[in-house]
Design a protein around this motif. Sequence first.
Motif, mmCIF file in Angstrom:
data_model
loop_
_atom_site.group_PDB
_atom_site.id
_atom_site.type_symbol
_atom_site.label_atom_id
_atom_site.label_comp_id
_atom_site.label_asym_id
_atom_site.label_seq_id
_atom_site.Cartn_x
_atom_site.Cartn_y
_atom_site.Cartn_z
ATOM 1 N N ILE A 518 -33.068 27.311 17.619
ATOM 2 C CA ILE A 518 -33.633 28.417 18.517
ATOM 3 C C ILE A 518 -32.796 28.711 19.662
ATOM 4 C CG2 ILE A 518 -35.939 29.364 19.374
ATOM 5 C CD1 ILE A 518 -35.880 28.533 16.206
ATOM 6 N N PRO A 519 -32.491 29.614 20.185
ATOM 7 C CA PRO A 519 -31.468 30.090 21.146
ATOM 8 C C PRO A 519 -32.068 29.428 22.365
ATOM 9 C CG PRO A 519 -31.579 32.044 19.871
ATOM 10 C CD PRO A 519 -32.737 31.076 19.362
ATOM 11 N N VAL A 520 -33.211 29.950 22.997
ATOM 12 C CA VAL A 520 -33.845 29.454 24.172
ATOM 13 C C VAL A 520 -35.043 28.555 23.886
ATOM 14 C CG1 VAL A 520 -34.827 30.390 26.227
ATOM 15 C CG2 VAL A 520 -33.242 31.867 25.249
ATOM 16 N N SER A 537 -33.492 26.247 28.835
ATOM 17 C CA SER A 537 -32.248 26.213 28.567
ATOM 18 C C SER A 537 -31.747 26.880 27.199
ATOM 19 C CB SER A 537 -31.919 24.585 28.204
ATOM 20 O OG SER A 537 -32.689 24.157 27.043
ATOM 21 N N ARG A 538 -30.362 26.977 27.190
ATOM 22 C CA ARG A 538 -29.852 27.481 25.998
ATOM 23 C C ARG A 538 -29.332 26.596 24.959
ATOM 24 N NH1 ARG A 538 -29.022 32.842 24.981
ATOM 25 N NH2 ARG A 538 -27.726 32.312 23.426
ATOM 26 N N ARG A 539 -29.866 26.837 23.597
ATOM 27 C CA ARG A 539 -29.323 25.765 22.623
ATOM 28 C C ARG A 539 -27.693 25.772 22.573
ATOM 29 N NH1 ARG A 539 -27.305 22.806 19.738
ATOM 30 N NH2 ARG A 539 -28.015 22.081 17.744
ATOM 31 N N GLN A 553 -41.001 34.510 32.187
ATOM 32 C CA GLN A 553 -40.575 35.532 31.391
ATOM 33 C C GLN A 553 -39.270 36.036 31.972
ATOM 34 O OE1 GLN A 553 -43.532 38.816 31.671
ATOM 35 N NE2 GLN A 553 -42.716 39.251 29.586
ATOM 36 N N GLU A 554 -39.171 36.090 33.338
ATOM 37 C CA GLU A 554 -38.068 36.701 33.852
ATOM 38 C C GLU A 554 -36.653 35.924 33.504
ATOM 39 O OE1 GLU A 554 -36.494 35.458 38.453
ATOM 40 O OE2 GLU A 554 -38.485 35.813 38.022
ATOM 41 N N VAL A 555 -36.978 34.432 33.467
ATOM 42 C CA VAL A 555 -35.554 33.656 33.500
ATOM 43 C C VAL A 555 -35.358 33.545 31.870
ATOM 44 C CG1 VAL A 555 -34.958 31.308 33.389
ATOM 45 C CG2 VAL A 555 -36.275 32.027 35.339
ATOM 46 N N VAL A 556 -36.394 33.875 31.148
ATOM 47 C CA VAL A 556 -36.035 33.695 29.741
ATOM 48 C C VAL A 556 -35.274 35.073 29.381
ATOM 49 C CG1 VAL A 556 -37.042 33.959 27.180
ATOM 50 C CG2 VAL A 556 -37.837 32.225 28.730
ATOM 51 N N GLU A 557 -35.788 36.154 29.742
ATOM 52 C CA GLU A 557 -34.978 37.531 29.694
ATOM 53 C C GLU A 557 -33.527 37.261 30.238
ATOM 54 O OE1 GLU A 557 -35.632 40.204 27.753
ATOM 55 O OE2 GLU A 557 -37.300 39.362 28.140
ATOM 56 N N LYS A 558 -33.473 36.694 31.081
ATOM 57 C CA LYS A 558 -31.984 36.684 31.759
ATOM 58 C C LYS A 558 -31.117 35.766 30.812
ATOM 59 C CE LYS A 558 -29.664 34.772 35.625
ATOM 60 N NZ LYS A 558 -29.558 33.151 35.434
ATOM 61 N N LEU A 559 -31.592 34.743 30.441
ATOM 62 C CA LEU A 559 -30.907 33.724 29.452
ATOM 63 C C LEU A 559 -30.605 34.474 27.964
ATOM 64 C CD1 LEU A 559 -31.755 29.909 29.786
ATOM 65 C CD2 LEU A 559 -30.610 31.547 31.351
ATOM 66 N N TRP A 560 -31.650 35.381 27.657
ATOM 67 C CA TRP A 560 -31.552 35.954 26.544
ATOM 68 C C TRP A 560 -30.508 36.958 26.603
ATOM 69 C CZ3 TRP A 560 -33.055 35.247 21.661
ATOM 70 C CH2 TRP A 560 -33.076 35.969 20.800
ATOM 71 N N LYS A 561 -30.473 37.617 27.695
ATOM 72 C CA LYS A 561 -29.284 38.722 27.777
ATOM 73 C C LYS A 561 -27.934 38.156 27.984
ATOM 74 C CE LYS A 561 -31.570 42.696 29.408
ATOM 75 N NZ LYS A 561 -32.612 42.437 30.196
ATOM 76 N N GLY A 563 -26.944 35.739 26.389
ATOM 77 C CA GLY A 563 -26.306 35.425 25.323
ATOM 78 C C GLY A 563 -25.368 36.480 24.455
ATOM 79 N N LYS A 564 -25.837 37.786 24.856
ATOM 80 C CA LYS A 564 -25.074 38.823 24.343
ATOM 81 C C LYS A 564 -23.670 38.736 25.009
ATOM 82 C CE LYS A 564 -28.972 41.892 23.840
ATOM 83 N NZ LYS A 564 -30.033 42.851 24.618
ATOM 84 N N GLU A 565 -23.523 38.169 25.839
ATOM 85 C CA GLU A 565 -21.988 38.107 26.559
ATOM 86 C C GLU A 565 -21.104 37.022 25.624
ATOM 87 O OE1 GLU A 565 -21.540 40.188 28.698
ATOM 88 O OE2 GLU A 565 -23.578 41.021 28.736
ATOM 89 N N LEU A 566 -21.634 36.232 25.028
ATOM 90 C CA LEU A 566 -21.175 35.252 24.087
ATOM 91 C C LEU A 566 -19.888 35.794 23.266
ATOM 92 C CD1 LEU A 566 -23.633 32.558 23.002
ATOM 93 C CD2 LEU A 566 -22.040 32.464 25.097
ATOM 94 N N ARG A 567 -18.715 35.148 22.968
ATOM 95 C CA ARG A 567 -17.963 35.723 21.977
ATOM 96 C C ARG A 567 -18.262 35.561 20.613
ATOM 97 N NH1 ARG A 567 -18.158 30.948 23.034
ATOM 98 N NH2 ARG A 567 -17.264 29.329 21.666
ATOM 99 N N LYS A 568 -17.654 36.588 20.031
ATOM 100 C CA LYS A 568 -18.200 36.863 18.695
ATOM 101 C C LYS A 568 -17.256 35.874 17.626
ATOM 102 C CE LYS A 568 -20.457 40.526 19.730
ATOM 103 N NZ LYS A 568 -20.941 39.911 21.151
ATOM 104 N N LYS A 569 -17.495 35.188 17.141
ATOM 105 C CA LYS A 569 -16.715 33.954 16.464
ATOM 106 C C LYS A 569 -16.189 34.797 15.149
ATOM 107 C CE LYS A 569 -17.915 29.403 17.967
ATOM 108 N NZ LYS A 569 -18.105 28.216 17.436
ATOM 109 N N SER A 570 -14.875 34.360 14.961
ATOM 110 C CA SER A 570 -14.152 34.749 13.656
ATOM 111 C C SER A 570 -14.002 33.742 12.674
ATOM 112 C CB SER A 570 -13.128 35.416 14.051
ATOM 113 O OG SER A 570 -12.145 34.458 14.613
#
Length: 572
Positions: A518-520, A537-539, A553-561, A563-570
């Motif tokens: 689970i991511p967060v 924390s993030r997984r 809530q605020e912090v989880v929201e921030k960590l969740w966002k 995640g979107k910056e992570l690179r896409k793996k190929s």
Amino acid sequence: MNWSKALIPTLKEVPREAVNKSHILLLRGGFIRALTSGVYSYLPLGWRVLKKIMNIVREEMDRIGAQEVLLPALTPSSIWEETGRWDEFGGEMFRLKDRKGRDYALAPTHEEIMTELARKHIKSYRDLPQIWYQIQIKYRDEIRPRGAVLRARTFIMKDSYSFDIDEDGLEKSYALHYDAYTRIFERAWLKTTVVSASSGLMGGSESHEFMVLSDAGEDVIVKCPKCGYSANLEVANLIPSPVDFPSGELKKVHTPVGGSVREISEFLSVPEHLLMKSLLYMDENGSPFFVVIRGDYDVNEELLFKKFGNVRQAEPDEIKNLTGASAGYISPIGLDIPVYADRSLEKGKGLVSGANEDFYHYTGIDIERDLKIKEFVDIRTPHEGDLCPECRSKVEIKNAIELGHIFKLGTKYSKAMGATFTDANGKSKPIVMGSYGIGIERIMATAIELYNDENGIIWPDPIAPFDVLVIPLDIRDSKALEISRKMVNILEETHDVLFDDRDVGPGFKFKDADLIGIPVRVVVGPRGLKEGKVEVSRRDGSEKIMIEPDRVQEVVEKLWKNGKELRKKSGE
RNA sequence: CGGGGCGUAGCGCAGUCUGGUUAGCGCGCCUGGUUCGGGACCAGGAGGUCGGUGGUUCGAAUCCACUCGCCCCGACCA
């Protein structure tokens, strides 16, 4: 969701049958279970992942104007007979009879069923274009299921079909799908390589596959690092790797070893690429012909059949009768049998091949001088070192998992089944079709192949079974439990939350948490509570911070966002 | 379809070669107690047609034959 009441049968040990990362982790994490070979049940966690994937697919299909339907999986033989695929599919099709003895198939794909729908309801050019799709289980009796969900006999596929008035229209529908597919895989954090491919049993003119590089993949793709050319190895028209051919006299030498390329190459100290493999085939009429190919290449039977039709290798006694020697010591030299040469032997000199006498070979063979080649053909399996057909630089050859495949079908099905429309001039024309598939479980498995560590899965946020996992380390600490429950209630307003309310030790909970990925994660334990804080924390290990529970809530929201910056793996 | 490997408790395995008390071990499960920041500990307990069928034998998880199932590799190399 309370973990104590959930069906999440995690496994500490690696199940015997699992080999791939994704297979092992799907089983260990309690996502899937096998029912029989190539057939899987999806448990709550696995089904949640698949639903998330299907939602992404739906959103992107709807965005290009596609309409969702659900077609039968049980289909009468008659509809397959209309296109001839009742026979073409062969053993791959699951077949059954009803009580009256009529034949049915569990649909391995749905071109016929969709075309049937189209011929009933599309009458005029005014009804076009259309894109219809469905997400449902396909049934294919695969020769060999493998890698759990990577090649299964029952699997979920999103398949869509486009209907257009002409090639231009098809071009547009095809492009819409191309874009939708690119977005779908990006949203699952998978970077795909698009390759041109063979359309196989689907038929049609052009097709592309969406691939993710992975050793677990059973497809092989070619990529040119220089010009970007990419193709499935099956259709890649690569130029054979260049080699130096020394010139020399034709000589007969004694070779008292086995006749394989490796043995002869070692015995004579000649590189494998200077050997000429001579293969004797029999054509449909039973007439023999030779195929010769460079020693470092293998004949690709698919290409051979395409070129020569229904041919077969000569039997050992036929070889003996026609050449006077056993396989391994034969060549066309001195025989009156037609010879086709693979292009890898073009301008070949200084070659070694059989002398048509057991334990003897010729050396110094010159293709032009010593052989009468009827035609140079391309029938080899390409390999590392081959050159790009576009720019002549060395290509990369890699394993990949096929996630999606798009086909331009043209009028193959509409003609066969009489799916026509009336055009603006009042003329009847066959509908121009395309078909487009995505393997839903393959997205799940591929994500695991790419995103994992020694402790378990690290789900890409958008397809994780839950967004947040809240762990009170000791549920008998009523204060910790209360704080945890409160956070769960708040977080559930905006996220899918799993609450580990089990009465087990902290180590146990951490190991399970890492496994299911689970991511967060929010941990409520004595260490933090002393300061009135909890750990978020993030997984993926990118963040770990201590915060007051009412900021969760605020912090989880921030960590969740984040995640979107992570690179896409190929997969590279 | 060809080749290889494996079927013994829910899971992972030992025992099979060389037949012989009541078929073991670890994990898990149940009861009671202790423990709680990285798969805890103590005590007690439940759980097996040894994949199936047939055979050999005084006696079979073990030997033989057949069969079912699962996994892996291949279905090219003259």
